[in-house]
Design a protein around this motif. Sequence first.
Motif, PDB file in Angstrom:
ATOM      1  N   LEU A  23      -9.068 -14.541  -5.933  1.00  0.00           N
ATOM      2  CA  LEU A  23      -8.290 -13.699  -6.829  1.00  0.00           C
ATOM      3  C   LEU A  23      -8.180 -12.318  -6.449  1.00  0.00           C
ATOM      4  CD1 LEU A  23      -6.127 -13.559  -8.948  1.00  0.00           C
ATOM      5  CD2 LEU A  23      -7.929 -13.218 -10.748  1.00  0.00           C
ATOM      6  N   GLU A  24      -9.417 -11.660  -6.116  1.00  0.00           N
ATOM      7  CA  GLU A  24      -9.569 -10.334  -5.490  1.00  0.00           C
ATOM      8  C   GLU A  24      -8.974 -10.132  -4.293  1.00  0.00           C
ATOM      9  OE1 GLU A  24     -13.850  -9.669  -5.766  1.00  0.00           O
ATOM     10  OE2 GLU A  24     -13.604  -9.251  -7.865  1.00  0.00           O
ATOM     11  N   TYR A  25      -8.930 -11.478  -3.415  1.00  0.00           N
ATOM     12  CA  TYR A  25      -8.368 -11.181  -2.083  1.00  0.00           C
ATOM     13  C   TYR A  25      -7.169 -11.091  -2.184  1.00  0.00           C
ATOM     14  CZ  TYR A  25      -6.623 -12.581   2.461  1.00  0.00           C
ATOM     15  OH  TYR A  25      -6.173 -12.646   3.696  1.00  0.00           O
ATOM     16  N   LEU A  26      -6.181 -12.053  -2.978  1.00  0.00           N
ATOM     17  CA  LEU A  26      -4.833 -11.952  -3.160  1.00  0.00           C
ATOM     18  C   LEU A  26      -4.444 -10.776  -3.606  1.00  0.00           C
ATOM     19  CD1 LEU A  26      -3.926 -15.256  -4.842  1.00  0.00           C
ATOM     20  CD2 LEU A  26      -3.774 -14.627  -2.390  1.00  0.00           C
ATOM     21  N   GLN A  27      -5.271 -10.001  -4.634  1.00  0.00           N
ATOM     22  CA  GLN A  27      -4.889  -8.502  -5.136  1.00  0.00           C
ATOM     23  C   GLN A  27      -4.799  -7.607  -4.018  1.00  0.00           C
ATOM     24  OE1 GLN A  27      -3.896  -8.378  -8.918  1.00  0.00           O
ATOM     25  NE2 GLN A  27      -2.790  -6.796  -7.423  1.00  0.00           N
ATOM     26  N   LYS A  28      -5.970  -7.824  -3.245  1.00  0.00           N
ATOM     27  CA  LYS A  28      -5.979  -6.433  -2.243  1.00  0.00           C
ATOM     28  C   LYS A  28      -4.824  -6.915  -1.104  1.00  0.00           C
ATOM     29  CE  LYS A  28     -10.961  -5.875  -2.677  1.00  0.00           C
ATOM     30  NZ  LYS A  28     -12.331  -6.034  -2.200  1.00  0.00           N
ATOM     31  N   MET A  29      -4.638  -8.135  -0.815  1.00  0.00           N
ATOM     32  CA  MET A  29      -3.731  -8.380   0.125  1.00  0.00           C
ATOM     33  C   MET A  29      -2.255  -7.890  -0.195  1.00  0.00           C
ATOM     34  SD  MET A  29      -2.037 -12.217   1.360  1.00  0.00           S
ATOM     35  CE  MET A  29      -1.106 -12.119  -0.258  1.00  0.00           C
ATOM     36  N   VAL A  30      -1.910  -8.204  -1.640  1.00  0.00           N
ATOM     37  CA  VAL A  30      -0.486  -7.739  -2.036  1.00  0.00           C
ATOM     38  C   VAL A  30      -0.418  -6.174  -1.877  1.00  0.00           C
ATOM     39  CG1 VAL A  30       0.577  -7.633  -4.095  1.00  0.00           C
ATOM     40  CG2 VAL A  30      -0.125  -9.678  -3.645  1.00  0.00           C
ATOM     41  N   GLN A  31      -1.501  -5.432  -2.412  1.00  0.00           N
ATOM     42  CA  GLN A  31      -1.461  -4.050  -2.249  1.00  0.00           C
ATOM     43  C   GLN A  31      -1.480  -3.404  -0.863  1.00  0.00           C
ATOM     44  OE1 GLN A  31      -0.589  -4.156  -5.990  1.00  0.00           O
ATOM     45  NE2 GLN A  31      -0.841  -2.177  -4.926  1.00  0.00           N
ATOM     46  N   ALA A  32      -2.060  -4.257   0.138  1.00  0.00           N
ATOM     47  CA  ALA A  32      -2.139  -3.764   1.268  1.00  0.00           C
ATOM     48  C   ALA A  32      -0.681  -4.090   1.931  1.00  0.00           C
ATOM     49  CB  ALA A  32      -3.096  -4.674   2.334  1.00  0.00           C
ATOM     50  N   VAL A  33       0.176  -5.176   1.687  1.00  0.00           N
ATOM     51  CA  VAL A  33       1.333  -5.425   2.243  1.00  0.00           C
ATOM     52  C   VAL A  33       2.399  -4.322   1.617  1.00  0.00           C
ATOM     53  CG1 VAL A  33       3.378  -7.278   2.173  1.00  0.00           C
ATOM     54  CG2 VAL A  33       0.981  -7.820   2.580  1.00  0.00           C
ATOM     55  N   LEU A  34       2.143  -4.300   0.337  1.00  0.00           N
ATOM     56  CA  LEU A  34       3.075  -2.987  -0.296  1.00  0.00           C
ATOM     57  C   LEU A  34       2.703  -1.711   0.224  1.00  0.00           C
ATOM     58  CD1 LEU A  34       2.638  -3.900  -4.071  1.00  0.00           C
ATOM     59  CD2 LEU A  34       4.742  -3.988  -2.896  1.00  0.00           C
ATOM     60  N   ALA A  35       1.582  -1.511   0.720  1.00  0.00           N
ATOM     61  CA  ALA A  35       1.406  -0.081   1.316  1.00  0.00           C
ATOM     62  C   ALA A  35       2.216  -0.040   2.645  1.00  0.00           C
ATOM     63  CB  ALA A  35      -0.146   0.232   1.356  1.00  0.00           C
ATOM     64  N   ARG A  36       1.950  -1.256   3.472  1.00  0.00           N
ATOM     65  CA  ARG A  36       2.388  -1.224   4.775  1.00  0.00           C
ATOM     66  C   ARG A  36       3.911  -1.402   4.676  1.00  0.00           C
ATOM     67  NH1 ARG A  36       1.530  -3.477   9.886  1.00  0.00           N
ATOM     68  NH2 ARG A  36       3.237  -3.205  11.117  1.00  0.00           N
ATOM     69  N   CYS A  37       4.565  -1.870   3.873  1.00  0.00           N
ATOM     70  CA  CYS A  37       6.067  -2.094   3.751  1.00  0.00           C
ATOM     71  C   CYS A  37       6.428  -0.562   3.209  1.00  0.00           C
ATOM     72  CB  CYS A  37       6.448  -2.988   2.609  1.00  0.00           C
ATOM     73  SG  CYS A  37       6.172  -4.598   3.370  1.00  0.00           S
ATOM     74  N   PHE A  38       5.908   0.023   2.379  1.00  0.00           N
ATOM     75  CA  PHE A  38       6.399   1.457   2.006  1.00  0.00           C
ATOM     76  C   PHE A  38       6.093   2.393   3.190  1.00  0.00           C
ATOM     77  CE2 PHE A  38       6.870   0.017  -2.234  1.00  0.00           C
ATOM     78  CZ  PHE A  38       7.284   1.045  -3.071  1.00  0.00           C
ATOM     79  N   GLN A  39       5.243   2.356   3.798  1.00  0.00           N
ATOM     80  CA  GLN A  39       4.867   3.093   5.270  1.00  0.00           C
ATOM     81  C   GLN A  39       5.984   2.671   5.903  1.00  0.00           C
ATOM     82  OE1 GLN A  39       1.471   2.316   7.523  1.00  0.00           O
ATOM     83  NE2 GLN A  39       1.495   4.267   8.446  1.00  0.00           N
ATOM     84  N   GLU A  40       6.524   1.524   6.418  1.00  0.00           N
ATOM     85  CA  GLU A  40       7.459   1.185   7.357  1.00  0.00           C
ATOM     86  C   GLU A  40       8.907   1.886   6.638  1.00  0.00           C
ATOM     87  OE1 GLU A  40       8.045  -0.922  10.058  1.00  0.00           O
ATOM     88  OE2 GLU A  40       6.048  -0.509  10.176  1.00  0.00           O
TER      89      GLU A  40
END
Length: 728
Positions: free
Chosen positions: A29-46
């Motif tokens: 669960l912690e991995y999924l939570q970190k993954m989602v936030q990392a993807v969000l950060a990447r998409c926002f940066q793009e």
Amino acid sequence: MKFEGLQKKVSQFMKNLTADTFFQSTEYLEYLQKMVQAVLARCFQEAGKINPPRIKVQVLYEPENKTTACTDSNSWILLNAAYKLIRNVPDLKKQFELSIGMVLHELSHVLFLDGLGWHNFFVDYEKAGIVRKMTFSEPDMQTDYEEMQARIKDNGIIKKIIGKDLKWLENAMNDAIDELLISEMISGYYTKCLFVLREEMFDKAETMEERLNKKSADEGPEAVTVKKISSLMMQTLWYSKYGKTKLGNELNISPDLLIDLERIKNIIDAHGNSNNTVAIENCIITIATVMWPYYRELLKYTDSTAESSQGQSKDEGQEQSRDNESSSSGENSSEKKAESEQNNSMSTGTSEKNDAENGKNTEPLEAMMKEQESMNASMPFTEAQGSSYKGILREHEPDMEKATKRAQKASESVQDGEASSFAGGTEFDKILKAVAEENANVAYEKEKCQELQTQKREIVKEIRREDSYYDQGFQIKRESNIPDTYEVLYKLIEKEVCKVANACSRRLEKELEERKINTKMSGQYMGYLNKKQLYRTDGQVFYRNRIPFEKLDLSLCIIMDESGSMRGNRIEALKNMAVLVDLFVRKLEIPCLMFGHSTGRSEGTIMYHYRDFDSWSKQDSLRLMGITARGRNNDGHVIAYAIQRMMEREERTKVIIVISDGQPHETVHMRDTIQRGRKAGIKIIGAAIGDDAENIKALYGEENFLNITELNNLPKSMVALIKRYIVY
């Protein structure tokens, strides 16, 4: 290292770990939570944006639950990791990748789905059907569209069926487009997991031929038509997502169906990958218009049964009206008329509510519902749950050509079996190991507690044989459930003492390295004559050879005073000392037993077991945060226990370090116990942590005394102590 038993358990758990344990673990669960936030950060940066929102991830493991994955398109994502598309895959690693793909699929809706627009579209549909004016170049299409509009208004069953199909088509189109959009903004492992999911879906999907030929025990005459509609919709999904269909043997499919499928494919091609809500609405309405002739076939079942129901209901209504008249002759005539009109309206069969209640005429609807459930069960999406939000990056203008190329490349690599070969694939192994370690620790703790109690009983017998003073016995307590706060506290202390611990280990490692290289001990009074030392006048002109060694042949036992007199700064210094020693022995792989002690009013001597000789897990370190000042102390009792434990060790050098503030409860028997241990070849050292260093020195002897009040002096003192007892 002496933790082979624990490592063996970890390996066993890694090998036999079940999917339900893995997917319900905190680590996953912690991995999924970190993954989602990392993807969000990447998409926002793009997209050139900042401050991505926090999306909460929830995980179920419920095989009977038909939920796959869903989102409110705003604040949460829900995954059922026991969904059959995941659960039926035998390889746990691939199950992991499929689950990642599902979460990313839902995250794409959070980013790009126009939840508000679609919410309004279907609210309007429920109120008035399809009200949009559309013009088609083909006269037949125009006629079909207008007829479909009219019948949706006057036939509640058809309205429901087409409404659910429009919802399904909307999901299919938005799934295809949103997945393409998110794959344009991310790459690597996450994109490949998304395409592992896509390929698995397509691979497991029925062909058009299989769906048309599927039989069910209770299917009615409308089932053939229902299957035609559902097979066209399924192929619509595949074509919108993959640009291809899955037909089976075309010779076994009606030519008219194949022609209509080609028309639908042309509609999807004309639409392209536009994320415009109105354009998608027009697309799915056009597809529904192509399928209208099949819906029209269902009308003959709904209309005929509705007429029968209406006739029967009308007769029943008239009979009921006559009964009412005879039983209420004194009522107002206008009230009777209103009641009669209400009864008649209840039997028309044209409203949406009554269509579902009129017996046999709901069978086509029920059959259609079953088919829709069957389709949804083979696909990893559900509608956004009550969504009325716009995707947070809908304003972003994506490079669709780049997205299409990236998607094609990812799809090809998945088909070639490369999905797990990139760096991100190691994340699964990390989680698997962490989950296995957690389970192994739980099993180990249970066994360890049982072992300590058994061991205690045997040791008590031995102690009593030596000295009846210790006849009162003692208890051993070990904290199995480590509070989360312990990790925070440990990290704070670790940061403070880490440099000191490293200094200790570096000093000793340097000494050991020198002894590995230099096996000749010069300056000896006896041994072989060293001609180069003949100039000396002190007689140390001889040398001896020593055997090189790889590790210290040494075991340690650290006994910590947790009596009431240790309150305040002393107990905090003791914690710091315990963490420092823990880091030190781990670094040099020295077997070390650590426990604290005090006495209770009615419990006798209590020993608080923190770590054992063969314990190397993180939990053992965190357990040290439970050190606290408690009652009184009986040092002699616990030293007797430590001596018995040390006598079981195989190391040639055995050292017990008793850390105290110099105020033991009793000293006479304690001195006798110390002497008995030393006679058995065990080095027993007194270490002063408070202001009473002189009392400690007097009790243990100057040559067996260690002042550790100042932690900065510890490296030199500890190294000197161990060097003194290294066996050559």
